[in-house]
Write an enzyme that holds these catalytic residues in place. Structure first.
Site, PDB file in Angstrom:
ATOM      1  N   GLU A 231       5.584 -21.436 -15.354  1.00  0.00           N
ATOM      2  CA  GLU A 231       4.274 -20.912 -14.990  1.00  0.00           C
ATOM      3  C   GLU A 231       3.216 -21.977 -14.701  1.00  0.00           C
ATOM      4  OE1 GLU A 231       3.077 -17.987 -17.888  1.00  0.00           O
ATOM      5  OE2 GLU A 231       4.562 -16.528 -17.168  1.00  0.00           O
ATOM      6  N   GLU A 336      10.700 -13.287 -16.599  1.00  0.00           N
ATOM      7  CA  GLU A 336       9.997 -12.565 -17.660  1.00  0.00           C
ATOM      8  C   GLU A 336       9.520 -11.225 -17.122  1.00  0.00           C
ATOM      9  OE1 GLU A 336       6.806 -14.750 -19.439  1.00  0.00           O
ATOM     10  OE2 GLU A 336       7.925 -16.637 -19.509  1.00  0.00           O
TER      11      GLU A 336
END
Length: 602
Positions: A231, A336
Site C-alpha cells: 500500500e 486484502e
C-alpha cells in the site's frame, strides 16, 4: 505442536499433510484435492488462489491485536503503532519488556491455525512482515530479527499442510504510507521527503535479502509470491517514482531466482491506490508479475442500509474491473478484502480515531447511528449471518484470486471479545457467516463476460518472459540501484533553488568510524536553534578533506531545519544516496522547504 500439545487435523476436502524430521523439505502435502500439491505446478490464472491473511501477527496492528495496545493507552505516549508500542513495552520491564512481542508471536498464530486454514478450503496465506524482521538501525525501537524466526516456522507449517505463501513486505523504512500498519504513524518517508531515497535504497537491500532467501530450492515451492511494498500512496510518492523502484525491485528478485517458471517467486505489485489500468504496459513482458488491489467498501461514505442491500455490491463494483485487468495486465489478485461495509470496529481507523459511521472520526460531523448493531456479533440473528454470507460469496466470486483480511482478530482486554467481527475469517467460520467451502462462491455474480484463461505464456514464466523492451526498461529505470564500491558518483550541492553546482566524488563503502551530518534517520526534519551557513568554497575544501584526510563532512540544511547524525557507513552500506535532479530545479527543494542538501544522481 511446538509446545507439546496436540490437536486433531480435520480436512473434509481430501487434503493431506506430510512431516518427517528426516525429510524436512518434502513438498508432497496437499491443502485440498483440487489444489496442486507443493511439488506440483500451480497454474496461475487457472487454479485459483483462495487465501487469507495472517495480519497482525508478525507486524502488529491495533485493531487486530487490541489487547497489546489497550495496555498502554495511559502511558505518557500512548501506543498507536508498533513504533510507540515497542517503546512502551521496552519501558515496561516489569511485564517482560520488548519480549512481550515474542509472546504475541508465539501464541497469536500457531500450527493449528495452518491446519484449520487448509481445512477451511483455503490454499494460500499472505503473511505481512516489517523490515525489522531483518534488522534495525540505531534509534529504531522495534524488536529486531525475532519475527523472522517465526516466519521460518510459518514456512514449516505451510509446507506440512500444503499451503503456499504470499510473503508481503508490509512496513518499509520511513513508512510508505504513514499509516499505523507501516510500523510508524505519521509522515511518509519512503520515496518522499529528505530521507526518501535513502529509505528506498535500504528497502531494496531488504528485498534482495528476502528474495535470495525464498528463491532457494528448499523454499521456492512454498513461498511463491513476494509483495515488495504494501500500500504505497502514489498521491504522495508519485507513480513514476514507484515505477522506478518497482523495476529495481523486480530486477533484484529475478537476479536472485532467475527468469522462468519455478525460478523464484512471483512479484506482487500493489496498485498504490491508482486505477488498475494505470499499470497496463508499465512492465511489458515482465516475468511473473501480479497486480495486487485491496478493495474495501467501508472507508468511504457511510450508510445505515441493511446488510441485505449489499448482496450484489461486490459483483457490481469489482467483477468487471477484475476481468478487464486479467485481460489487459495479467494475473490480478485482491491481497486484502473483508466483510465490512461500515468502518465500525475497535481501533479500526486507528487508536482514538473514532468512526465515520458514528460521526466521531476527524472531519466527519454526521452520524449514521450506533456501531453496536455491526460489532455485537453475539446478537446476530440468522438473517444477518445469511446476509454477511451472501456478501462474502459475492466478493469471492468477483475477486477470483483473493486473500481475506484477516484470519484472526484478537479479543479486547476490556470487553473480552472480538470487537471487529467483519474482519475475522476464523470467527465467521465458527459463527456461520463464512462459507465452509469457498468453492460455493462460484457463479454467485453470474459473470456474463468473464475473462477466459489461460494467461499469456510470458506472464507465467514461459516463452518471452523477462524480455522487457529497452524503451520500457529505461523509462522505468532511474537513480534507484545498488551502489558499486568505488564507482564514481556525480553529486550536486544545492545552495539556491535556481542553481546546481556539480561536484565529483569517488565514494567508497568502507568508511570506518566516519560520521556524516545528514537529515534524520527517522525521515524527519529536526529543529535547531542556530542557522548553518556554509559557503560553496568551504564545502569543496571539506570534501577534499574527506577524501584525503578522512575528516568529517558537515552538510547543512538551512531555514532553521535541524540535523541528525548518521554513521556514514550505515548510510552508504550497499547504496548510493541519490537525488532527483530535475530540469531547471533542485531535488524537491521547493516541496521540502530545503535550500541546502547534498544528494547524488547517476
Amino acid at each position: 505442536m511446538d509446545d507439546g500439545s496436540t490437536f486433531v487435523y480435520s480436512n473434509p476436502f481430501g487434503g493431506s499433510w506430510y512431516w518427517d524430521e528426516n525429510d524436512p523439505f518434502n513438498n508432497g502435502a496437499r491443502a485440498q484435492s483440487w489444489s496442486p500439491a507443493l511439488n506440483e505446478t500451480f497454474r496461475y490464472g487457472i487454479d485459483k488462489m483462495r487465501g487469507v491473511n495472517l495480519g497482525g501477527w508478525l507486524n502488529t496492528e491495533p485493531f487486530i491485536a487490541p489487547a497489546l495496545y489497550e495496555k498502554y493507552q495511559n502511558a505518557s505516549t500512548p501506543a498507536v503503532d508498533e513504533w510507540t508500542l515497542s517503546e512502551a513495552m521496552a519501558a515496561d520491564t516489569a511485564s517482560g519488556g520488548l519480549n512481550q512481542l515474542e509472546d504475541h508471536y508465539n501464541t497469536f498464530i500457531t500450527e493449528r491455525d495452518f491446519a484449520e486454514i487448509a481445512g477451511a478450503g483455503l490454499n494460500f496465506v499472505r503473511i505481512p512482515i516489517g523490515y525489522w524482521a531483518i534488522e534495525t538501525w540505531a534509534g529504531e525501537p522495534f524488536l529486531a530479527k525475532v519475527s523472522w524466526t517465526y516466519f521460518l516456522k510459518a514456512i514449516r507449517w505451510a509446507r506440512k499442510y500444503g499451503i503456499r505463501i504470499n510473503l508481503d513486505l508490509h512496513a518499509l523504512p520511513g513508512s510508505q504510507n504513514g499509516w499505523n500498519h507501516s510500523g510508524r504513524l505519521g509522515t511518509i518517508g519512503f520515496l518522499n521527503g529528505p530521507m526518501g531515497y535513502a529509505n528506498a535504497q535500504r528497502s531494496l537491500d531488504y528485498i534482495r535479502i528476502i528474495a535470495e532467501f525464498v528463491s532457494q530450492p528448499q523454499y521456492k515451492d512454498v513461498v511463491t509470491l513476494f509483495g515488495i511494498v504494501n500500500e504505497p500512496r502514489a498521491q504522495n510518492i508519485g507513480q513514476d517514482n514507484l515505477n522506478r523502484f518497482s523495476m529495481e525491485a523486480y530486477n533484484i528478485v529475478r537476479n536472485a531466482g532467475g527468469v522462468g517458471e519455478g525460478n523464484g517467486p512471483w512479484v506482487s505489485l500493489h496498485d498504490a491506490f491508482l486505477p488498475r489500468r494505470s499499470w497496463v504496459d508499465v512492465f511489458p513482458n515482465a516475468d511473473r508479475i501480479t497486480l495486487d488491489s485491496h478493495p474495501y467498501m467501508c472507508f468511504q461514505g457511510q450508510s445505515d442500509a441493511a446488510m441485505s442491500t449489499y448482496a450484489t455490491a461486490p459483483c457490481d463494483a469489482w467483477g468487471s474491473l477484475v476481468n478487464t485487468s486479467m485481460a489487459n495486465f495479467g494475473l490480478t489478485n485482491a491481497g486484502e478484502w473483508s466483510n465490512a461495509v461500515t468502518d465500525c470496529g475497535l481501533f479500526l481507523n486507528g487508536v482514538g480515531a473514532g468512526t465515520r459511521y458514528e460521526g466521531t472520526f476527524p472531519g466527519v460531523t454526521s452520524s449514521q447511528g450506533s456501531c453496536d448493531e455491526w460489532t455485537d456479533w453475539q446478537s446476530y440473528n440468522a438473517g444477518m449471518k445469511r446476509d454477511i454470507m451472501n456478501f462474502a460469496l459475492a466478493s469471492m466470486d468477483a475477486l477470483q484470486d483473493y486473500f481475506f483480511w484477516t484470519w484472526k482478530i484478537g479479543n479486547s482486554s476490556v470487553t473480552g471479545k472480538v470487537e471487529s467481527p467483519a474482519w475475522s475469517y476464523q470467527l465467521g467460520l465458527e459463527q456461520g457467516w463464512m462459507p465452509k467451502d469457498p468453492r460455493a462462491a462460484i457463479g454467485t455474480c453470474q459473470n456474463i463476460a468473464p475473462w477466459a484463461p489461460p494467461l499469456q505464456a510470458w506472464q507465467t514464466g514461459g516463452a518471452g518472459a523477462g524480455d522487457i523492451p529497452a524503451s520500457a526498461s529505461s523509462a522505468a529505470s532511474g537513480r534507484l540501484h545498488p551502489y558499486r564500491a568505488g564507482a564514481p558518483c556525480r553529486c550536486y550541492l544545492a545552495t539556491h533553488p535556481r542553481g546546481l553546482y556539480p561536484l565529483y566524488l569517488r565514494l567508497r563503502l568502507q568508511l570506518p568510524r566516519r560520521r556524516v551530518w545528514m537529515l534524520g534517520a527517522d525521515g524527519q526534519m529536526h529543529r535547531i536553534r542556530r542557522v548553518c551557513l556554509f559557503l560553496f568554497r568551504r564545502v569543496v575544501i571539506w570534501i577534499r578533506g574527506l577524501i584525503r584526510h578522512r575528516r568529517r563532512l558537515r552538510l547543512c540544511v538551512l531555514r532553521r531545519r535541524g540535523l541528525h547524525r548518521l554513521r556514514g557507513r550505515e548510510l552508504l552500506r550497499g547504496m548510493c544516496v541519490r537525488g532527483c535532479s530535475r530540469p531547471g530545479g533542485v531535488d524537491y527543494a521547493d516541496s521540502w522547504g530545503v535550500s541546502c542538501w547534498m544528494g547524488c544522481s547517476s
